[in-house]
Design an enzyme around this catalytic site. Sequence first.
Site, PDB file in Angstrom:
ATOM      1  N   ASN A 109      53.392  29.395  22.608  1.00 46.34           N
ATOM      2  CA  ASN A 109      52.727  27.958  22.011  1.00 46.34           C
ATOM      3  C   ASN A 109      52.131  28.020  20.797  1.00 46.34           C
ATOM      4  O   ASN A 109      52.309  27.728  19.720  1.00 46.34           O
ATOM      5  CB  ASN A 109      51.844  27.413  23.120  1.00 46.34           C
ATOM      6  N   ASP A 110      50.834  28.616  20.946  1.00 43.70           N
ATOM      7  CA  ASP A 110      50.070  28.807  19.910  1.00 43.70           C
ATOM      8  C   ASP A 110      50.482  29.602  18.665  1.00 43.70           C
ATOM      9  O   ASP A 110      50.218  29.470  17.362  1.00 43.70           O
ATOM     10  CB  ASP A 110      48.540  29.455  20.323  1.00 43.70           C
ATOM     11  N   VAL A 111      51.056  30.725  19.040  1.00 45.10           N
ATOM     12  CA  VAL A 111      51.779  31.675  18.104  1.00 45.10           C
ATOM     13  C   VAL A 111      52.830  30.835  17.242  1.00 45.10           C
ATOM     14  O   VAL A 111      53.379  31.622  16.105  1.00 45.10           O
ATOM     15  CB  VAL A 111      52.369  32.946  18.587  1.00 45.10           C
TER      16      VAL A 111
END
Length: 469
Positions: free
Chosen positions: A395-397
């Site tokens: 997600n964040d990456v």
Amino acid sequence: MEKAYINLIYLVSSILFIIGLKLLSHPKTAVRGNFTGAFGMFLAIVGVFFEYGTINQSDIIIIGSALLVGTAIGTFIALKVEMTGMPQLVALLNGLGGLASFLVGGNSLMEILQPGHDTKQLADLQFTISTAATGIIGAVTLTGSLIAFGKLQGLISEKAVRYFGDQIVKVLFLIGALYLGYLNVTEPTKIEWYWYIVLVASILGVLLVIPIGGADMPVVIALLNSYSGLAASATGFVLGNNVLIISGSLVGASGILLTQIMCKAMNRSLPNVLFGGIGAATSSADSGDIYTGKTKATSAEEVAMLLDMAQRVVIVPGYGMAVAQAQHAVRELYNQLTDKNIEVEFAIHPVAGRMPGHMNVLLAEADIPYDKMKEMDEINPTFNTVDVVIINGANDVVNPLAKTDPGSPIAGMPILDVDKAKTIIVIKRSLSPGFAGVPNPLFIQENCLMYFQDGKKATQEIVTALKDT
């Protein structure tokens, strides 16, 4: 045994530690590096037995029992702990290293203070300063690691716990620990000073890690690993043991370097991670407004059709894949695609998962070829030639907010440029945010399809659908 031979054993042991550490730097040689380091530790233990000369029967029973219990626990952990539990295990082992260090330091001081024992060692500044350092670093490592373990295990909230004046409180506890260390050095005959050091430093360890959120756990684990090494090195000075000094220094230095690498991968400074309180799970109340009516759901059959027409596919693994234990299903998918002469690679972000190298280890466990695991800097320039990107639990990456929103908790963090691919498939159980707690605009991008499913089950369904195409 003569001191020269004992030092030779320690030297060989230290060399094996260095070689093992070097081999651990690449997945292909990591297993060999692990065995090399373990054999080095075996030699170090043998050296200790020879150094301390004759051992009576009761000592043999105590030491043998400790070795058997430790071996049994280690074997149980190695066989039972899942790969998803590795970050928690590493955090716990770091803490146990800190515990061992400050207990050994305290025991050494107590032993010297026993009636009839030569106390001239208390006049040695190297000994007294090292003892104080062992107490401070070891205690901080223990409690800080326990908090990290609790956050990773879900026993306590992953959110960053902040309160008014928290930075001042931490500084005061640090000053208190250092002052008690000074008292321990100047009045080493008062053993209570040492245990006051341990108490204050233990509270400091909690205060240092509690304000750090889940998104920063890879950095925290690497830093605590460094702390455990420094504590061990300080213990080596307390005992006058060269191999402990060397091995502790190696762990401390490698941990600091790894911490710097993780910070660079997140475009964050270490002080920002430790004192900024970023990484907290922020409110996602507005996520519905961002996603409502804008996401496009897909199915295994549609994904299979897209893959069947592709020439190049990139799979992005994340913590969701680890939780779902999907790595072996991903290997099946890899085999199917390569059998169709489709080029398949894996894009690895340095902080994907919850510890450094988490995704590499998972994929290696599933026998994914090492040359197919591409680091972020290597694969990012090539995403515009990728036909299909499959994001499995990340997600964040891959969140574009890192580039577009200066106010985002992940602002400036280098990400995988998956948005440049022709088609993006996101395998995710829901639209919930990642560790950073922010929505992901990638999910509403025109070329993005959402496959709402558990990572393992979704991959298995795609594999089955591919067989029918």
